[in-house]
Design an enzyme around this catalytic site. Structure first.
Site: not given
Length: 283
Positions: A166-168
């Site tokens: 999700m961060k990427l």
């Protein structure tokens, strides 16, 4: 006792915020001056990671990448107390987050990957977002602690590594947005449109407000009732490219988008809504 490994702009302000709340914090940074500077705020700096984590029940990490996290944790291992919790805020690969979770569990420690959408100001103010996934019992135990460091904790469920993904995903949007803005400003300048005039446009027309509806449309799989036909969007894109060529400037993102549009037009989607260019990503 809390230890913090990696005290750059983000980590340093996390430390300051923790100290303001009455926590005792031990710090280490590869560039020692960044750690010792925090002693003025009440932190205790150490020359090596193993000494910095001694006596700490929880260790926070804000480093560069998978390799640096693995390296620093290996250095810290001799000083870790049994059962210590490692909370890693570093943006890393999915594979790295999963491997570290398993590895440190086997070593008798809890590793929790908690990447963030926070800048240094957010870290100091306790605002922004932390992302987490994995063992829900562990997350439930630490969620209130994490919430105290940020505005909101987003729990993406039991799948290890999901938070990393999700961060990427979020960072990919930020990179794409900034690349697109660079093209936009380059094109505007070549046409004699000033930065202040661009700002005036976006002060009054906020394309960011279109994002939820655009995402829903792209994910809905229905492109046969267009609000903007792909053929027309491609025509305008060619106008961008022609204006840039006439202005003697090079664009980076827009040519790639034009090529993608051409692929979908060749596949017979020219009369579809232009969001069809995201069809393969969501189907």
């Amino acid at each position: 006792m809390i230890a913090f490994l990696g005290t750059g702009l983000l980590g340093g302000n996390f430390v300051r915020a923790l100290i303001k709340k009455g926590n005792e914090v031990q710090v280490w940074n590869r560039t020692a001056a960044k750690a010792t500077a925090l002693e003025a705020d009440g932190a205790k700096a150490f020359e090596n990671a193993a000494d910095a984590v001694k006596g700490a029940a929880r260790i926070h990490i804000t480093l560069k990448d998978d390799a640096s996290v693995n390296e620093v944790l290996a250095q810290a291992l001799p000083g870790l107390q049994p059962g210590a919790v490692i909370i890693d805020h570093t943006t890393t690969s999915i594979e790295g987050a999963v491997e570290r979770t398993q590895h440190w569990q086997q070593q008798g420690f809890t590793y929790l990957h908690v990447p963030v959408f926070m800048g240094p100001a957010n870290a100091l103010e306790g605002t922004g977002f932390m992302l987490v996934s994995g063992n829900q019992e562990v997350i439930q135990q630490w969620e209130s602690t994490l919430a105290g460091m940020t505005g909101k904790v987003l729990n993406f469920g039991p799948e290890e590594g999901k938070a990393a993904g999700m961060k990427l995903t979020g960072n990919a949007f930020l990179v794409t947005l900034t690349g697109g803005l660079a093209d936009t400003l380059t094109l505007a300048k070549s046409m004699g449109v000033s930065l202040s005039e661009v700002a005036t446009l976006f002060d009054n027309w906020n394309p960011g407000a279109l994002l939820p509806a655009r995402l829903q449309r792209m994910g809905g799989g229905k492109y046969d009732t267009p609000s903007w036909e792909l053929n027309m969007a491609r025509k305008d894109t060619q106008l961008f490219l022609d204006a840039a060529q006439q202005g003697g400037v090079n664009l980076t993102v827009i040519p790639a988008v034009a090529a993608l549009m051409d692929q979908f037009i060749a596949r017979g989607h020219g009369n579809n809504d232009w969001t069809v260019i995201g069809k393969d990503a969501v189907s």
